[in-house]
Design an enzyme around this catalytic site. Sequence first.
Site, PDB file in Angstrom:
ATOM      1  N   ARG A  49       0.858  -1.177   0.000  1.00  0.00           N
ATOM      2  CA  ARG A  49       0.000   0.000   0.000  1.00  0.00           C
ATOM      3  C   ARG A  49       0.902   1.238   0.000  1.00  0.00           C
ATOM      4  O   ARG A  49       2.123   1.132   0.072  1.00  0.00           O
ATOM      5  CB  ARG A  49      -1.036  -0.017   1.133  1.00  0.00           C
ATOM      6  CG  ARG A  49      -0.683  -0.701   2.400  1.00  0.00           C
ATOM      7  CD  ARG A  49       0.409  -0.038   3.166  1.00  0.00           C
ATOM      8  NE  ARG A  49       0.125   1.369   3.359  1.00  0.00           N
ATOM      9  CZ  ARG A  49       1.017   2.303   3.531  1.00  0.00           C
ATOM     10  NH1 ARG A  49       2.307   2.004   3.543  1.00  0.00           N
ATOM     11  NH2 ARG A  49       0.689   3.556   3.704  1.00  0.00           N
ATOM     12  N   GLY A  50       0.252   2.406  -0.107  1.00  0.00           N
ATOM     13  CA  GLY A  50       1.031   3.627  -0.285  1.00  0.00           C
ATOM     14  C   GLY A  50       1.148   3.877  -1.777  1.00  0.00           C
ATOM     15  O   GLY A  50       1.501   2.972  -2.541  1.00  0.00           O
ATOM     16  N   ARG A  87      -7.160  -0.506  -7.240  1.00  0.00           N
ATOM     17  CA  ARG A  87      -7.569   0.471  -6.201  1.00  0.00           C
ATOM     18  C   ARG A  87      -7.870   1.793  -6.906  1.00  0.00           C
ATOM     19  O   ARG A  87      -7.228   2.109  -7.913  1.00  0.00           O
ATOM     20  CB  ARG A  87      -6.475   0.660  -5.127  1.00  0.00           C
ATOM     21  CG  ARG A  87      -6.448  -0.492  -4.114  1.00  0.00           C
ATOM     22  CD  ARG A  87      -5.563  -0.189  -2.918  1.00  0.00           C
ATOM     23  NE  ARG A  87      -6.174   0.725  -1.971  1.00  0.00           N
ATOM     24  CZ  ARG A  87      -5.511   1.221  -0.911  1.00  0.00           C
ATOM     25  NH1 ARG A  87      -4.254   0.909  -0.691  1.00  0.00           N
ATOM     26  NH2 ARG A  87      -6.131   2.038  -0.072  1.00  0.00           N
ATOM     27  N   ASP A 238      -2.050  10.817  -2.289  1.00  0.00           N
ATOM     28  CA  ASP A 238      -2.405   9.740  -3.230  1.00  0.00           C
ATOM     29  C   ASP A 238      -2.812  10.279  -4.590  1.00  0.00           C
ATOM     30  O   ASP A 238      -2.750   9.562  -5.596  1.00  0.00           O
ATOM     31  CB  ASP A 238      -3.517   8.879  -2.638  1.00  0.00           C
ATOM     32  CG  ASP A 238      -2.975   8.077  -1.465  1.00  0.00           C
ATOM     33  OD1 ASP A 238      -2.919   8.634  -0.362  1.00  0.00           O
ATOM     34  OD2 ASP A 238      -2.551   6.928  -1.674  1.00  0.00           O
ATOM     35  N   ASN A 248      -5.412  12.349   0.477  1.00  0.00           N
ATOM     36  CA  ASN A 248      -4.509  11.507   1.273  1.00  0.00           C
ATOM     37  C   ASN A 248      -5.372  10.736   2.268  1.00  0.00           C
ATOM     38  O   ASN A 248      -6.599  10.924   2.326  1.00  0.00           O
ATOM     39  CB  ASN A 248      -3.452  12.362   1.983  1.00  0.00           C
ATOM     40  CG  ASN A 248      -2.333  11.510   2.577  1.00  0.00           C
ATOM     41  OD1 ASN A 248      -1.763  10.664   1.886  1.00  0.00           O
ATOM     42  ND2 ASN A 248      -2.033  11.689   3.839  1.00  0.00           N
ATOM     43  N   LYS A 249      -4.742   9.890   3.040  1.00  0.00           N
ATOM     44  CA  LYS A 249      -5.456   9.028   3.994  1.00  0.00           C
ATOM     45  C   LYS A 249      -6.480   9.812   4.816  1.00  0.00           C
ATOM     46  O   LYS A 249      -6.202  10.932   5.249  1.00  0.00           O
ATOM     47  CB  LYS A 249      -4.417   8.366   4.898  1.00  0.00           C
ATOM     48  CG  LYS A 249      -4.925   7.378   5.905  1.00  0.00           C
ATOM     49  CD  LYS A 249      -5.825   6.312   5.327  1.00  0.00           C
ATOM     50  CE  LYS A 249      -5.202   5.523   4.208  1.00  0.00           C
ATOM     51  NZ  LYS A 249      -6.184   4.679   3.464  1.00  0.00           N
TER      52      LYS A 249
HETATM   53  O1  MRU Z   1      -4.576   3.136   2.003  1.00  0.00           O
HETATM   54  P1  MRU Z   1      -3.090   3.318   1.898  1.00  0.00           P
HETATM   55  O2  MRU Z   1      -2.330   2.775   3.059  1.00  0.00           O
HETATM   56  O3  MRU Z   1      -2.560   2.875   0.561  1.00  0.00           O
HETATM   57  O4  MRU Z   1      -2.922   4.890   1.945  1.00  0.00           O
HETATM   58  C1  MRU Z   1      -1.643   5.431   1.926  1.00  0.00           C
HETATM   59  C2  MRU Z   1      -1.615   6.883   2.147  1.00  0.00           C
HETATM   60  O5  MRU Z   1      -2.612   7.560   2.252  1.00  0.00           O
HETATM   61  C3  MRU Z   1      -0.269   7.498   2.120  1.00  0.00           C
HETATM   62  O6  MRU Z   1      -0.181   8.540   3.044  1.00  0.00           O
HETATM   63  C4  MRU Z   1      -0.080   8.004   0.704  1.00  0.00           C
HETATM   64  O7  MRU Z   1      -0.052   6.951  -0.191  1.00  0.00           O
HETATM   65  C5  MRU Z   1       1.049   8.886   0.555  1.00  0.00           C
HETATM   66  S1  MRU Z   1       2.631   8.140   0.664  1.00  0.00           S
HETATM   67  C6  MRU Z   1       2.952   7.557  -0.866  1.00  0.00           C
END
Ligand code: MRU
Length: 337
Positions: A49-50, A87, A238, A248-249
């Site tokens: 993820r990320g 995703r 993201d 972002n998250k």
């Molecule tokens: O759902 P995830 O764990 O894939 O979300 C990740 C994030 O929101 C990160 O903060 C984001 O990808 C930025 S770091 C590349």
Amino acid sequence: MNGTYKALWLDKEDNLVVIDQRVLPFIEENITITNTEQCVEAIKNMTVRGAGVIGNTAAFGIFLAARESQENLAELENRAKLIRKSRPTAVNLMWAVDRMMNIARTSQNMLHDLKLEAIKICDEDCQTSKNIANYGADIFEELLKEQNKTSINILTHCNAGWLAIVDDGTALAPIYEAKRRGIDIHVWVDETRPRNQGANLTAWELEKAGVNHTVIADNTGGHLMQHGMVDICITGADRISRGGDAANKIGTYLKALAAKDNNIPFYIALPSSTFDFEIIDGLKEIPIEIRGEEEVKFIRGLDESGKYSKLQIVPTDSKALNYGFDVTPSRLITGLM
Ligand code: MRU
């Protein structure tokens, strides 16, 4: 770099090996991905993820899909579609698949060229990560000078370290660089419910790197900001709109609001592949992932006997809603790194 990175690498048979991020920091194990189906599953179930690492996995996934389809372009196109939609929010995924498919459509030596291109994408991310590290650490030094301080408190949300973007991450890259420069830093790590990427992954990375940090419940940041305990906030992203609205998250927006109210600089660190120039209004147009309610209703970790377990924390019949991301409007963002 020849295809060896911290979060993922190719083995001797040219299969993709990734760290299983679902079970960190309690279990450290790797998973080998050999085909399209496994690649899609690893992205969907958040083994990886990320935004950046999702893109890197997808890029190698196209290489594996080409091998699986014996370099048949029509078959590869179908497999690429599956990877592309694994995703919805992190645009690095679509960007990487499109870039790989442009090579596949024109190459005379498909497998060879796709492998090189996936490696090139990772190498570029490594370079970007280095640039962000230097740029961000310079900002820390300026802030310390301006405020006549000797130590800096940084707040971050989710995980934007080397598990999320090869090779040192985005938001965590300046933190690692600050440590290398001998700056006295302390990081507030938002736990980042419901998947706890902060508590599980950022804390694990920082602990391994010897960076002074404290994990806080998601609702704590505003209070710390009101009491002068945060000097700067940095998160990853993201997807970013043409005008700088950043997805972002989930929970990032609330931190940006609190930062604005308390005059604390709020930065987003990202590679250029996270921009989506087609998107004008981030709030209206960035697709936001809605994940399963079990991620809210259950929590994973070590029980009292030290066994890795899953615990229900919500009444069985209560409903739960699980938006994966939110969008922070550009007016709340001090700058992009
Ligand atoms: O759902 P995830 O764990 O894939 O979300 C990740 C994030 O929101 C990160 O903060 C984001 O990808 C930025 S770091 C590349």
